[in-house]
Design a protein around this motif. Sequence first.
Motif, PDB file in Angstrom:
ATOM      1  N   THR A   1      16.904  17.853   2.395  1.00  0.00           N
ATOM      2  CA  THR A   1      15.692  17.508   1.662  1.00  0.00           C
ATOM      3  C   THR A   1      15.164  16.122   2.009  1.00  0.00           C
ATOM      4  OG1 THR A   1      16.919  16.638  -0.239  1.00  0.00           O
ATOM      5  CG2 THR A   1      16.327  18.980  -0.303  1.00  0.00           C
ATOM      6  N   VAL A   2      15.849  15.393   2.869  1.00  0.00           N
ATOM      7  CA  VAL A   2      15.380  14.057   3.269  1.00  0.00           C
ATOM      8  C   VAL A   2      14.166  14.202   4.178  1.00  0.00           C
ATOM      9  CG1 VAL A   2      15.943  11.940   4.522  1.00  0.00           C
ATOM     10  CG2 VAL A   2      17.647  12.989   3.014  1.00  0.00           C
ATOM     11  N   MET A   3      13.115  13.479   3.865  1.00  0.00           N
ATOM     12  CA  MET A   3      11.857  13.549   4.618  1.00  0.00           C
ATOM     13  C   MET A   3      12.082  13.278   6.092  1.00  0.00           C
ATOM     14  SD  MET A   3      10.017   9.895   3.830  1.00  0.00           S
ATOM     15  CE  MET A   3      10.807   8.346   4.350  1.00  0.00           C
ATOM     16  N   SER A   4      11.097  13.660   6.904  1.00  0.00           N
ATOM     17  CA  SER A   4      11.183  13.364   8.341  1.00  0.00           C
ATOM     18  C   SER A   4      10.781  11.923   8.628  1.00  0.00           C
ATOM     19  CB  SER A   4      10.301  14.323   9.134  1.00  0.00           C
ATOM     20  OG  SER A   4       8.932  14.184   8.773  1.00  0.00           O
ATOM     21  N   GLY A   5      10.044  11.299   7.720  1.00  0.00           N
ATOM     22  CA  GLY A   5       9.646   9.910   7.907  1.00  0.00           C
ATOM     23  C   GLY A   5       8.356   9.609   7.180  1.00  0.00           C
ATOM     24  N   TYR A   6       7.929   8.349   7.221  1.00  0.00           N
ATOM     25  CA  TYR A   6       6.667   7.942   6.626  1.00  0.00           C
ATOM     26  C   TYR A   6       5.534   8.178   7.623  1.00  0.00           C
ATOM     27  CZ  TYR A   6       9.356   5.598   2.953  1.00  0.00           C
ATOM     28  OH  TYR A   6      10.203   5.331   1.907  1.00  0.00           O
ATOM     29  N   TRP A   7       4.430   8.713   7.134  1.00  0.00           N
ATOM     30  CA  TRP A   7       3.302   9.055   7.987  1.00  0.00           C
ATOM     31  C   TRP A   7       2.761   7.821   8.719  1.00  0.00           C
ATOM     32  CZ3 TRP A   7       0.887  13.034  10.121  1.00  0.00           C
ATOM     33  CH2 TRP A   7      -0.448  12.889  10.547  1.00  0.00           C
ATOM     34  N   ASN A   8       2.799   7.878  10.058  1.00  0.00           N
ATOM     35  CA  ASN A   8       2.262   6.820  10.921  1.00  0.00           C
ATOM     36  C   ASN A   8       2.858   5.441  10.625  1.00  0.00           C
ATOM     37  OD1 ASN A   8       0.642   8.488  12.445  1.00  0.00           O
ATOM     38  ND2 ASN A   8      -1.203   8.143  11.225  1.00  0.00           N
ATOM     39  N   ARG A   9       4.104   5.402  10.169  1.00  0.00           N
ATOM     40  CA  ARG A   9       4.765   4.115   9.879  1.00  0.00           C
ATOM     41  C   ARG A   9       6.172   4.126  10.477  1.00  0.00           C
ATOM     42  NH1 ARG A   9       2.591   0.960   5.370  1.00  0.00           N
ATOM     43  NH2 ARG A   9       0.689   1.934   4.588  1.00  0.00           N
ATOM     44  N   PRO A  10       6.275   4.059  11.782  1.00  0.00           N
ATOM     45  CA  PRO A  10       7.598   4.134  12.422  1.00  0.00           C
ATOM     46  C   PRO A  10       8.533   3.010  12.012  1.00  0.00           C
ATOM     47  CG  PRO A  10       5.895   3.481  14.008  1.00  0.00           C
ATOM     48  CD  PRO A  10       5.188   3.933  12.773  1.00  0.00           C
TER      49      PRO A  10
ATOM     50  N   ARG B   1       0.838  -1.195   0.000  1.00  0.00           N
ATOM     51  CA  ARG B   1       0.000   0.000   0.000  1.00  0.00           C
ATOM     52  C   ARG B   1       0.877   1.250   0.000  1.00  0.00           C
ATOM     53  NH1 ARG B   1      -5.375  -1.042   1.223  1.00  0.00           N
ATOM     54  NH2 ARG B   1      -5.682   0.981   0.227  1.00  0.00           N
ATOM     55  N   PRO B   2       0.425   2.303  -0.679  1.00  0.00           N
ATOM     56  CA  PRO B   2       1.220   3.540  -0.720  1.00  0.00           C
ATOM     57  C   PRO B   2       1.487   4.086   0.679  1.00  0.00           C
ATOM     58  CG  PRO B   2      -0.521   3.593  -2.365  1.00  0.00           C
ATOM     59  CD  PRO B   2      -0.781   2.381  -1.519  1.00  0.00           C
ATOM     60  N   LYS B   3       2.675   4.683   0.825  1.00  0.00           N
ATOM     61  CA  LYS B   3       3.080   5.276   2.094  1.00  0.00           C
ATOM     62  C   LYS B   3       3.192   6.786   1.917  1.00  0.00           C
ATOM     63  CE  LYS B   3       6.941   2.891   2.455  1.00  0.00           C
ATOM     64  NZ  LYS B   3       6.925   1.914   1.378  1.00  0.00           N
TER      65      LYS B   3
END
Length: 508
Positions: free
Chosen positions: A351-360, A161-163
């Motif tokens: 530019t590196v994201m802070s993380g995947y939404w609700n996917r630690p 599923r998309p993240k």
Amino acid sequence: MTGVLDPVCRHAAETPGNIALRGDADQWTYLQLRDASTRYAGALAAAGLSPGDRVLLAAPSVPEFVVAYLGIQAAGCVVVPVNTMVTRAEVEYVLGDAGCSLAIAWQALGPGVAEAAAALKVPFRPLSPGASVTGATPADVVDRDRDETAAIPYTSGTTGRPKGAQLTVGNLLSAGEIGAACSRASSADRIGTGLPLFHVFGQASVLMASLTAGASMSLLARFDPASMLEMLRRDRLTIMAGVPTMWNAMLHAAGDADPAAFTQLRVAVSGGASLPGEVARAFEARFGCTILEGYGLTETTAFGTFNDDDRGGKTGYTGRAVPGLQVQVRDSDGNECPPGTVGEVHIKGPTVMSGYWNRPADTAAAISPDGWFRTGDLGETDTDGDLRIVDRVKDLIIRGGYNVYPGEVEEVLYEHPDIVEAAVIGVPDDHYGEEVAALIAARPGSELGAAEVSSWARERLSAYKIPRIVRFVDALPKGPTGKILKRSIDRGALTRDTAPGDVAVRPR
């Protein structure tokens, strides 16, 4: 004040009459764009939106997309951009996963977004021409920290599923600064693209770069090579941005056009997929400009490496790390590879994201404690430090124990004058484990056959790299940016019996 709207506010104050956006039939100055964006923010606040709320946005590359996008930012909310071709089920997934408080969609897109929002009891707002908001008053721009989430674009979902990739205010502002520096854009430049703004390439490295530089940006709501050529001439573009399939399509649409007709165009920025050398050389000859290839991902706000304008484009390479970023190629043990050795590309920087939404767990697997992001791409550097992307880790074909990189085979196929599009993939094989297959879209009117393709490849590649299965199609499946979608290819169909002439002889 810190926020994604900062560059627009700065230029609205210093050069209010300069053109910021050009659509099919209208144009917006920086002052008009700022005022429309803050009015849109006022309408969101009046509707009960609060800073930090997620807002889904579905719209083509029209000026109104930019107004809504920046309005959401000015209100302190988070943009969740989605593909305009998204299905109702896909919208429902994103609305639920991101926990959106509002859905906005361009009025001409159809009822899918509205229906999905209604099903989840999420308020819906249509986006109309002019991005008008009845009775709204301009809102004060919400002051934000650079590490606050500003946008959550969803990845393509090739491995499930998309993240949602959480891009921060700092990510987007850094992307704008890096993009403007790489293309050496200024307020005198006229930038144009047929890329979708809902995708990170168009949104971060093109739109944010243009706004940061104070340039004008011409938008094509939907890419068409003839329309792109008309926009190039009409707006006298100095910089264009696109993906390899766009450059190839423009080449065929341009016919025998004289390069003198495009003298103002100084650079074409290419990304999204590896640029075949033959396409790059032909484009530069036809349009008389430098084509510079870059590399980045959604999770790195579209940036990683870029070819230097002074040195020109190096065919097959995406250049060195852009200012402020570090890029390394590492082996399976995490050690940096020497030049000429293939490994996984890692990126670190603003530019590196802070993380995947609700996917630690996914975030921990992708980003190391010291900030390095694992891209999942295979690459190698040369002695100059330039990066060449070989392929996705998951796209690697292992035929009889030998590694076959599809990009290398595709590069050879694109050199054939009758091949317009090519995709090389691995399919299951009882004897070799995997076999090399090629899907090809040939030039209209061509009589190209599988035997000729095999012969062409045999003269230029080692035996184990030659496509043994060759299938011809009218066109290859593509994503919103024009990038060829290999995951959409039915690999099972390639292993089944086909009509005579569709599949090349498969010598053992």
